[in-house]
Enzyme design. Structure first.
Site, PDB file in Angstrom:
ATOM      1  N   THR A   1     -12.276 -11.753  -6.166  1.00 51.12           N
ATOM      2  CA  THR A   1     -13.586 -11.788  -5.510  1.00 51.12           C
ATOM      3  C   THR A   1     -13.868 -13.213  -5.043  1.00 51.12           C
ATOM      4  OG1 THR A   1     -15.966 -11.414  -5.801  1.00 51.12           O
ATOM      5  CG2 THR A   1     -14.782 -12.133  -7.754  1.00 51.12           C
ATOM      6  N   HIS A   2     -14.753 -13.297  -4.024  1.00 48.60           N
ATOM      7  CA  HIS A   2     -15.222 -14.626  -3.577  1.00 48.60           C
ATOM      8  C   HIS A   2     -16.689 -14.790  -3.923  1.00 48.60           C
ATOM      9  CE1 HIS A   2     -12.296 -12.749  -0.843  1.00 48.60           C
ATOM     10  NE2 HIS A   2     -11.681 -13.908  -0.906  1.00 48.60           N
TER      11      HIS A   2
ATOM     12  N   LYS B   1       0.844  -1.192   0.000  1.00 46.60           N
ATOM     13  CA  LYS B   1       0.000   0.000   0.000  1.00 46.60           C
ATOM     14  C   LYS B   1       0.882   1.247   0.000  1.00 46.60           C
ATOM     15  CE  LYS B   1      -4.055  -1.952   2.196  1.00 46.60           C
ATOM     16  NZ  LYS B   1      -3.661  -3.305   1.782  1.00 46.60           N
TER      17      LYS B   1
ATOM     18  N   ARG C   1      -5.926  -5.454 -11.125  1.00 44.90           N
ATOM     19  CA  ARG C   1      -6.695  -6.387 -10.280  1.00 44.90           C
ATOM     20  C   ARG C   1      -8.036  -5.691 -10.016  1.00 44.90           C
ATOM     21  NH1 ARG C   1      -4.635  -6.381  -4.477  1.00 44.90           N
ATOM     22  NH2 ARG C   1      -3.137  -7.996  -5.021  1.00 44.90           N
TER      23      ARG C   1
ATOM     24  N   LYS D   1     -14.196  -5.383  -5.533  1.00 48.14           N
ATOM     25  CA  LYS D   1     -15.403  -4.582  -5.280  1.00 48.14           C
ATOM     26  C   LYS D   1     -15.045  -3.297  -4.532  1.00 48.14           C
ATOM     27  CE  LYS D   1     -18.873  -8.262  -5.010  1.00 48.14           C
ATOM     28  NZ  LYS D   1     -19.786  -8.978  -4.087  1.00 48.14           N
ATOM     29  N   GLY D   2     -14.080  -3.377  -3.619  1.00 45.33           N
ATOM     30  CA  GLY D   2     -13.711  -2.210  -2.796  1.00 45.33           C
ATOM     31  C   GLY D   2     -14.017  -2.502  -1.343  1.00 45.33           C
ATOM     32  N   ALA D   3     -13.021  -2.304  -0.479  1.00 49.37           N
ATOM     33  CA  ALA D   3     -13.157  -2.705   0.921  1.00 49.37           C
ATOM     34  C   ALA D   3     -13.417  -1.529   1.847  1.00 49.37           C
ATOM     35  CB  ALA D   3     -11.888  -3.426   1.355  1.00 49.37           C
TER      36      ALA D   3
ATOM     37  N   ARG E   1     -11.976  -7.395   7.256  1.00 46.73           N
ATOM     38  CA  ARG E   1     -12.507  -8.732   6.946  1.00 46.73           C
ATOM     39  C   ARG E   1     -13.726  -9.046   7.822  1.00 46.73           C
ATOM     40  NH1 ARG E   1      -9.004  -7.470   3.857  1.00 46.73           N
ATOM     41  NH2 ARG E   1     -10.875  -6.748   2.850  1.00 46.73           N
TER      42      ARG E   1
ATOM     43  N   ASP F   1      -1.817  -2.033  -4.014  1.00 45.71           N
ATOM     44  CA  ASP F   1      -3.208  -2.127  -3.555  1.00 45.71           C
ATOM     45  C   ASP F   1      -3.883  -0.766  -3.669  1.00 45.71           C
ATOM     46  OD1 ASP F   1      -2.909  -4.785  -2.813  1.00 45.71           O
ATOM     47  OD2 ASP F   1      -2.658  -4.358  -0.677  1.00 45.71           O
ATOM     48  N   MET F   2      -5.217  -0.774  -3.714  1.00 44.69           N
ATOM     49  CA  MET F   2      -5.933   0.504  -3.722  1.00 44.69           C
ATOM     50  C   MET F   2      -6.557   0.737  -2.348  1.00 44.69           C
ATOM     51  SD  MET F   2      -6.496   3.185  -5.363  1.00 44.69           S
ATOM     52  CE  MET F   2      -6.215   2.975  -7.114  1.00 44.69           C
TER      53      MET F   2
HETATM   54  P1  FDA Z   1     -18.700 -10.238  -1.092  1.00 43.67           P
HETATM   55  O1  FDA Z   1     -18.256  -9.362   0.026  1.00 43.67           O
HETATM   56  O2  FDA Z   1     -20.072 -10.040  -1.635  1.00 43.67           O
HETATM   57  O3  FDA Z   1     -18.528 -11.731  -0.628  1.00 43.67           O
HETATM   58  C1  FDA Z   1     -18.949 -12.837  -1.404  1.00 43.67           C
HETATM   59  C2  FDA Z   1     -18.795 -14.082  -0.553  1.00 43.67           C
HETATM   60  O4  FDA Z   1     -17.421 -14.290  -0.246  1.00 43.67           O
HETATM   61  C3  FDA Z   1     -19.471 -14.013   0.803  1.00 43.67           C
HETATM   62  O5  FDA Z   1     -20.818 -14.400   0.717  1.00 43.67           O
HETATM   63  C4  FDA Z   1     -18.632 -14.968   1.614  1.00 43.67           C
HETATM   64  O6  FDA Z   1     -18.962 -16.296   1.332  1.00 43.67           O
HETATM   65  C5  FDA Z   1     -17.252 -14.724   1.079  1.00 43.67           C
HETATM   66  N1  FDA Z   1     -16.549 -13.671   1.830  1.00 43.67           N
HETATM   67  C6  FDA Z   1     -16.254 -12.416   1.405  1.00 43.67           C
HETATM   68  N2  FDA Z   1     -15.567 -11.734   2.343  1.00 43.67           N
HETATM   69  C7  FDA Z   1     -15.445 -12.582   3.380  1.00 43.67           C
HETATM   70  C8  FDA Z   1     -14.836 -12.464   4.648  1.00 43.67           C
HETATM   71  N3  FDA Z   1     -14.241 -11.358   5.038  1.00 43.67           N
HETATM   72  N4  FDA Z   1     -14.886 -13.537   5.464  1.00 43.67           N
HETATM   73  C9  FDA Z   1     -15.484 -14.690   5.085  1.00 43.67           C
HETATM   74  N5  FDA Z   1     -16.076 -14.845   3.888  1.00 43.67           N
HETATM   75  C10 FDA Z   1     -16.071 -13.822   3.056  1.00 43.67           C
HETATM   76  N6  FDA Z   1     -10.079  -4.095  -1.667  1.00 43.67           N
HETATM   77  C11 FDA Z   1      -9.614  -2.845  -1.843  1.00 43.67           C
HETATM   78  O7  FDA Z   1     -10.347  -1.881  -1.601  1.00 43.67           O
HETATM   79  N7  FDA Z   1      -8.320  -2.638  -2.279  1.00 43.67           N
HETATM   80  C12 FDA Z   1      -7.494  -3.671  -2.580  1.00 43.67           C
HETATM   81  O8  FDA Z   1      -6.349  -3.451  -2.988  1.00 43.67           O
HETATM   82  C13 FDA Z   1      -7.988  -4.994  -2.425  1.00 43.67           C
HETATM   83  N8  FDA Z   1      -7.218  -6.085  -2.710  1.00 43.67           N
HETATM   84  C14 FDA Z   1      -7.772  -7.345  -2.686  1.00 43.67           C
HETATM   85  C15 FDA Z   1      -7.028  -8.443  -3.103  1.00 43.67           C
HETATM   86  C16 FDA Z   1      -7.619  -9.698  -3.160  1.00 43.67           C
HETATM   87  C17 FDA Z   1      -6.820 -10.860  -3.648  1.00 43.67           C
HETATM   88  C18 FDA Z   1      -8.994  -9.859  -2.787  1.00 43.67           C
HETATM   89  C19 FDA Z   1      -9.680 -11.182  -2.884  1.00 43.67           C
HETATM   90  C20 FDA Z   1      -9.701  -8.777  -2.325  1.00 43.67           C
HETATM   91  C21 FDA Z   1      -9.118  -7.530  -2.246  1.00 43.67           C
HETATM   92  N9  FDA Z   1      -9.827  -6.436  -1.786  1.00 43.67           N
HETATM   93  C22 FDA Z   1      -9.307  -5.170  -1.946  1.00 43.67           C
HETATM   94  C23 FDA Z   1     -11.097  -6.632  -1.018  1.00 43.67           C
HETATM   95  C24 FDA Z   1     -12.324  -6.480  -1.892  1.00 43.67           C
HETATM   96  O9  FDA Z   1     -12.504  -5.142  -2.259  1.00 43.67           O
HETATM   97  C25 FDA Z   1     -13.576  -6.948  -1.112  1.00 43.67           C
HETATM   98  O10 FDA Z   1     -13.728  -6.149   0.031  1.00 43.67           O
HETATM   99  C26 FDA Z   1     -13.528  -8.406  -0.679  1.00 43.67           C
HETATM  100  O11 FDA Z   1     -12.966  -9.216  -1.665  1.00 43.67           O
HETATM  101  C27 FDA Z   1     -14.956  -8.928  -0.394  1.00 43.67           C
HETATM  102  O12 FDA Z   1     -15.747  -8.816  -1.547  1.00 43.67           O
HETATM  103  P2  FDA Z   1     -16.166 -10.052  -2.493  1.00 43.67           P
HETATM  104  O13 FDA Z   1     -15.939  -9.624  -3.887  1.00 43.67           O
HETATM  105  O14 FDA Z   1     -15.469 -11.279  -2.094  1.00 43.67           O
HETATM  106  O15 FDA Z   1     -17.737 -10.135  -2.342  1.00 43.67           O
END
Ligand code: FDA
Length: 309
Positions: free
Chosen positions: A221-222, A94, A179, A182-184, A284, A128-129
Site C-alpha cells: 500500500t501507499h 496473473k 501480500r 486494498k484491491g484494484a 493506475r 497476483d489477485m
Molecule cells: P490509496 O489508493 O488510498 O492511495 C494512497 C496514496 O497512495 C494516494 O493518496 C497517493 O498518494 C498514492 N497512490 C496510490 N495509487 C496511486 C497511483 N495510481 N498513482 C499515484 N499515486 C498513487 N491489487 C489487486 O487487486 N491485486 C494485486 O495482485 C495487486 N498487487 C499489488 C502489488 C503491489 C506491490 C501494490 C503496491 C499494489 C497492488 N495492488 C493489487 C493494487 C492495490 O490493490 C491498490 O489498488 C493500490 O495499491 C492503491 O491503493 P493504496 O493502498 O496505495 O491506497
C-alpha cells in the site's frame, strides 16, 4: 469509468503510440518498458538504491491456448534472463495470463512449467489477485500447487472483499505467504466494501491477523495512515523488520520508498513491463485522478503533431 475506458481500442491505440515511445514517455513513469531488458535495467537501478523488487510481465485475460502458451514461455525466458543478469529472483504473475479463463488444467500445467525452473533457481513467485470472479479459483489453483509441494509461491488477498478474513485464515493454515492489498478492481456491494474508510478498516484488521499469525507477510500500500499503523503494530508485537515487508508500485510514492529503506525497512517494488501495459496503466490512472493530468501534460509537452485531445 476507467474500467470502461481500459476496454477502448481507440484510446489503447493512442496510448500505444505515445505512452512508451521514448524513455521520457508518460507511461514510463509507471511501467519499466516493453522489453525484458528494460525491466532488468529498471530493477538494477532500484537494487542500487537498496530496494527489493518483483518483476511482472504484463498480460491478463488471455482467451486462447496459444496466448497462454506464449505467456508461459515468456515467463520461462524471463527466469533465464533474471538468472543471467544476477538481479533478485522474484516475479509476480496473473493466472488469467496463463489460461485460467480457458480452463483450470491448462493454467495449472502452465504454472508447473514456470515453477519448475523457478524452484530450481530459487525464485519466489507471487500469484497476483484479479477481479472477484477469479478469487476462489485462484486460491484453489494456489492450493493445488501447494499440494504439489511447491513452496516458492505466495498469494495476494484484497482487503475490500468481505470474504478475505476467511481466506486469510485459510492461507495462514497452510503457512502461505500473503501480500495484502486494498484491491484494484471495481467490485459490487454484494461482495466488497464500497467506502474507502471501510476498506482501510478491513485492511487494518487483516494486517493484525497477518502480523500475529502470518508467514512473512507483505503489506502492499501507499496509504500513509495504514503504513504508520502497520509499523506501530509490528513494533508492538515485537515482529522484527526482516520478518515482514512493505511493497509499492513502480513510480508511485518514490519518496516514501526511499525513506523506508533509509529507516531500515524492507521495501519491495513491483516492476511491471511488457507490451500489454494498457489495462494496468488504466487501473493506475483510475486510482488517482491527478494522474490523468500528469498524462495530459506529458502528452501536450511532447507536442506531437496530429494529436487531438
Ligand atoms: P490509496 O489508493 O488510498 O492511495 C494512497 C496514496 O497512495 C494516494 O493518496 C497517493 O498518494 C498514492 N497512490 C496510490 N495509487 C496511486 C497511483 N495510481 N498513482 C499515484 N499515486 C498513487 N491489487 C489487486 O487487486 N491485486 C494485486 O495482485 C495487486 N498487487 C499489488 C502489488 C503491489 C506491490 C501494490 C503496491 C499494489 C497492488 N495492488 C493489487 C493494487 C492495490 O490493490 C491498490 O489498488 C493500490 O495499491 C492503491 O491503493 P493504496 O493502498 O496505495 O491506497
Amino acid at each position: 469509468m476507467f474500467t470502461l475506458l481500459s476496454r477502448s481500442n481507440t484510446l489503447k491505440r493512442l496510448a500505444s503510440s505515445y505512452g512508451m515511445a521514448t524513455p521520457a514517455s508518460f507511461a514510463r513513469r509507471f511501467i519499466a518498458g516493453e522489453q525484458i531488458d528494460d525491466a532488468i535495467e529498471a530493477a538494477r537501478a532500484l537494487q542500487g538504491r537498496g530496494l527489493h523488487l518483483t518483476l511482472d510481465y504484463l498480460g491478463e485475460s488471455v482467451t486462447t491456448r496459444d496466448q497462454a502458451t506464449w505467456a508461459t514461455r515468456e515467463y520461462i525466458r524471463l527466469i533465464d534472463d533474471i538468472v543471467a543478469s544476477n538481479i533478485e529472483r522474484n516475479v509476480s504473475l496473473k493466472l488469467s495470463q496463463l489460461g485460467l479463463a480457458i480452463d483450470r488444467a491448462t493454467c495449472v500445467d502452465n504454472m508447473r512449467r514456470i515453477l519448475e525452473p523457478a524452484r530450481q533457481h530459487e525464485f519466489f513467485v507471487r500469484i497476483d489477485m484479479e477481479g472477484s470472479d477469479y478469487t476462489e479459483v485462484t486460491l484453489e489453483v494456489f492450493e493445488t500447487l501447494w499440494n504439489l509441494e511447491y513452496r516458492n509461491i505466495g498469494v495476494v488477498l484484497q482487503s475490500c472483499l468481505y470474504r478475505t478474513e476467511r481466506d486469510l485464515r485459510r492461507m495462514n493454515e497452510l503457512s502461505a505467504r500473503v501480500r495484502l492489498v486494498k484491491g484494484a478492481y471495481r467490485e459490487p456491494a454484494a461482495v466488497a466494501y464500497q467506502q474507502k474508510e471501510d476498506v482501510g478498516a478491513a485492511y487494518l484488521r487483516q494486517m493484525r491477523v497477518l502480523i500475529d499469525h502470518g508467514t512473512y507477510p507483505a503489506f502492499a500500500t501507499h496509504d500513509v495512515a495504514l503504513l504508520n499503523e502497520i509499523k506501530s503494530y509490528a513494533a508492538e508485537r515485537g515482529l522484527a523488520r526482516d520478518k515482514y515487508e512493505f511493497q509499492m508500485l513502480y513510480g508511485i510514492r518514490r519518496d516514501l520508498q526511499a525513506s523506508y529503506v533509509a529507516d531500515g525497512y524492507r521495501m519491495r517494488i513491483y516492476v511491471p513491463f511488457g507490451r500489454e501495459w494498457f489495462p494496468y496503466f488504466m487501473r493506475r490512472l483510475g486510482e488517482r485522478p491527478a494522474n490523468v493530468w500528469f498524462v495530459i501534460r506529458a502528452i501536450l509537452g511532447e507536442r506531437r503533431p496530429g494529436l487531438v485531445l
